[in-house]
Design an enzyme around this catalytic site. Sequence first.
Site, PDB file in Angstrom:
ATOM      1  CB  SER A 104      -0.891   0.164   1.149  1.00 31.31           C
ATOM      2  OG  SER A 104      -1.478   1.101   1.439  1.00 31.31           O
ATOM      3  CE  LYS A 137     -11.369  -0.152  -2.019  1.00 31.01           C
ATOM      4  NZ  LYS A 137     -11.097   0.708  -3.361  1.00 31.01           N
ATOM      5  CG  ASP A 193     -11.774   4.633  -4.810  1.00 30.40           C
ATOM      6  OD1 ASP A 193     -10.406   5.295  -4.537  1.00 30.40           O
ATOM      7  OD2 ASP A 193     -11.977   3.516  -4.453  1.00 30.40           O
ATOM      8  N   GLY A 245     -15.171  -3.408  -7.777  1.00 22.88           N
ATOM      9  CA  GLY A 245     -15.636  -2.298  -6.748  1.00 22.88           C
ATOM     10  C   GLY A 245     -14.812  -0.869  -7.454  1.00 22.88           C
ATOM     11  NE  ARG A 265     -18.366  -8.981 -10.124  1.00 20.62           N
ATOM     12  CZ  ARG A 265     -17.212  -8.780  -9.523  1.00 20.62           C
ATOM     13  NH1 ARG A 265     -16.147  -9.648 -10.158  1.00 20.62           N
ATOM     14  NH2 ARG A 265     -17.087  -8.069  -8.469  1.00 20.62           N
ATOM     15  CE1 TYR A 292      -1.346   1.422  -6.400  1.00 24.55           C
ATOM     16  CE2 TYR A 292      -3.559   1.646  -7.165  1.00 24.55           C
ATOM     17  CZ  TYR A 292      -2.495   1.221  -6.218  1.00 24.55           C
ATOM     18  OH  TYR A 292      -2.853   0.496  -4.954  1.00 24.55           O
TER      19      TYR A 292
HETATM   20  P1  NAP Z   1     -12.298  -6.337  -8.456  1.00 21.86           P
HETATM   21  O1  NAP Z   1     -13.234  -5.635  -7.613  1.00 21.86           O
HETATM   22  O2  NAP Z   1     -11.550  -7.762  -8.123  1.00 21.86           O
HETATM   23  O3  NAP Z   1     -12.945  -6.384  -9.937  1.00 21.86           O
HETATM   24  C1  NAP Z   1     -11.926  -6.460 -10.881  1.00 21.86           C
HETATM   25  C2  NAP Z   1     -12.802  -6.444 -12.317  1.00 21.86           C
HETATM   26  O4  NAP Z   1     -11.840  -6.846 -13.209  1.00 21.86           O
HETATM   27  C3  NAP Z   1     -14.091  -7.567 -12.402  1.00 21.86           C
HETATM   28  O5  NAP Z   1     -15.036  -6.843 -13.138  1.00 21.86           O
HETATM   29  C4  NAP Z   1     -13.330  -8.632 -13.289  1.00 21.86           C
HETATM   30  O6  NAP Z   1     -14.143  -9.253 -14.182  1.00 21.86           O
HETATM   31  C5  NAP Z   1     -12.434  -7.736 -14.159  1.00 21.86           C
HETATM   32  N1  NAP Z   1     -11.228  -8.793 -14.399  1.00 21.86           N
HETATM   33  C6  NAP Z   1     -10.302  -9.477 -13.364  1.00 21.86           C
HETATM   34  N2  NAP Z   1      -9.425 -10.101 -14.198  1.00 21.86           N
HETATM   35  C7  NAP Z   1      -9.709  -9.983 -15.607  1.00 21.86           C
HETATM   36  C8  NAP Z   1      -9.197 -10.310 -16.621  1.00 21.86           C
HETATM   37  N3  NAP Z   1      -8.168 -10.951 -16.812  1.00 21.86           N
HETATM   38  N4  NAP Z   1      -9.899 -10.168 -18.019  1.00 21.86           N
HETATM   39  C9  NAP Z   1     -10.976  -9.522 -17.971  1.00 21.86           C
HETATM   40  N5  NAP Z   1     -11.557  -8.746 -17.028  1.00 21.86           N
HETATM   41  C10 NAP Z   1     -10.782  -9.244 -15.776  1.00 21.86           C
HETATM   42  O7  NAP Z   1     -11.090  -5.180  -8.473  1.00 21.86           O
HETATM   43  P2  NAP Z   1     -11.190  -3.573  -8.204  1.00 21.86           P
HETATM   44  O8  NAP Z   1     -11.126  -3.362  -6.834  1.00 21.86           O
HETATM   45  O9  NAP Z   1     -12.267  -3.054  -8.968  1.00 21.86           O
HETATM   46  O10 NAP Z   1      -9.929  -3.136  -8.637  1.00 21.86           O
HETATM   47  C11 NAP Z   1      -9.632  -2.922 -10.093  1.00 21.86           C
HETATM   48  C12 NAP Z   1      -8.433  -2.226 -10.314  1.00 21.86           C
HETATM   49  O11 NAP Z   1      -8.706  -0.997 -10.294  1.00 21.86           O
HETATM   50  C13 NAP Z   1      -7.131  -2.793  -9.832  1.00 21.86           C
HETATM   51  O12 NAP Z   1      -5.895  -2.602 -10.527  1.00 21.86           O
HETATM   52  C14 NAP Z   1      -6.898  -1.615  -8.536  1.00 21.86           C
HETATM   53  O13 NAP Z   1      -5.602  -1.445  -8.221  1.00 21.86           O
HETATM   54  C15 NAP Z   1      -7.333  -0.481  -9.225  1.00 21.86           C
HETATM   55  N6  NAP Z   1      -7.812   0.640  -8.414  1.00 21.86           N
HETATM   56  C16 NAP Z   1      -7.229   1.797  -8.551  1.00 21.86           C
HETATM   57  C17 NAP Z   1      -7.591   2.776  -7.725  1.00 21.86           C
HETATM   58  C18 NAP Z   1      -6.759   4.153  -7.816  1.00 21.86           C
HETATM   59  O14 NAP Z   1      -6.883   4.934  -7.056  1.00 21.86           O
HETATM   60  N7  NAP Z   1      -6.158   4.317  -9.059  1.00 21.86           N
HETATM   61  C19 NAP Z   1      -8.635   2.791  -6.909  1.00 21.86           C
HETATM   62  C20 NAP Z   1      -9.289   1.500  -6.674  1.00 21.86           C
HETATM   63  C21 NAP Z   1      -8.931   0.377  -7.811  1.00 21.86           C
HETATM   64  P3  NAP Z   1     -15.103 -10.636 -13.862  1.00 21.86           P
HETATM   65  O15 NAP Z   1     -16.299  -9.601 -13.101  1.00 21.86           O
HETATM   66  O16 NAP Z   1     -15.748 -11.225 -14.951  1.00 21.86           O
HETATM   67  O17 NAP Z   1     -14.498 -11.375 -12.713  1.00 21.86           O
END
Ligand code: NAP
Length: 298
Positions: free
Chosen positions: A20, A72, A108, A136, A162, A230
């Site tokens: 983190s 979360k 976010d 999320g 989803r 990031y």
């Molecule tokens: P999450 O809740 O686990 O959701 C992941 C999503 O990505 C799901 O819709 C999943 O699809 C899809 N996915 C996962 N692997 C995949 C693949 N190989 N091919 C296609 N789709 C795929 O994760 P999250 O918390 O939303 O986070 C997602 C990303 O955002 C992470 O990289 C995180 O670090 C980033 N993030 C960044 C910030 C920031 O401040 N920059 C804030 C929050 C999150 P399915 O539903 O089909 O499984």
Amino acid sequence: MKIDGRTKPTAVIGWPIEQSLSPVMHNAAYEALGLNWACVPFAVPDDNALDTFLEAARRLGFVGFNVTMPHKQAVLAACDEITLRARLSGAVNTVRCAQGRLAGYNTDVDGVLESLEQDAGFDACGRCVAIIGAGGAAGAALAAFVLARAQGVAVVNRDVTRAQSLIARIQEHARGTELKALALSPEAEQAVRRADLVVNATPLGMSAGDPSPIPAHWIREGHVVMDMVYHRPATALMQDARAAGARAIGGLGMLVAQGARAIDIWMDGDSGQRRAPRDVMRAAAEAALAQMDQEGKR
Ligand code: NAP
């Protein structure tokens, strides 16, 4: 940073938590603001540990804490009150602690919009957006674009159910914004190409060598592309976007903005009189990423 008997704790909780960037960003901001606060990471592996932490947060003088994966949604359910942004996102990433009560926010949502404005000069009002992913982060982005009165938002996910669930949660607040759930399909290609903004909200790009979540030919000149990842300076999606003549930004600006917004809330609630120093927090995050590179940790 000086810690003494009057230092107030803040925290970031998650599992895993070692990578983190919140502690370095937050502690740099507290120092710049002259706040006698300290941010400490807590590894919270399961629901039992989460209950223990929440009890401590209520009773032990915490200012507030940030929440990352996988808690979360559970923290949303545990808060005594939540904001509209958190409810529409289906997740809480920031909690304010006061008089034994927990108030849940989702910064976010503001982080996406602030980064788009600061890093790409993009205002979502009246524009069309395609979000790739339906977890999320996608939920927060969808809430952001609905609240910003986008013209339309397509949520594209390999599991379309989803995407449908995200939209069902927010539909009644969508007012003029047209919402669509799409699988990775020719219809999704059209929605992406028509969009003004494309947002990657999948983790694809976090690991070196990850492919883009969408084919390169879905990106066109004139697109603004935001990759929420990031961890690296340029993901495959960002490279494809730049090669197509699109504007591409990574997720560091959003990470800084969501963390800064959390500090704004802890300082002043919603009155927003004081602002956490985004530049100081960004420099601290960049230095920590560079250090991880040197140590081969990302
Ligand atoms: P999450 O809740 O686990 O959701 C992941 C999503 O990505 C799901 O819709 C999943 O699809 C899809 N996915 C996962 N692997 C995949 C693949 N190989 N091919 C296609 N789709 C795929 O994760 P999250 O918390 O939303 O986070 C997602 C990303 O955002 C992470 O990289 C995180 O670090 C980033 N993030 C960044 C910030 C920031 O401040 N920059 C804030 C929050 C999150 P399915 O539903 O089909 O499984």
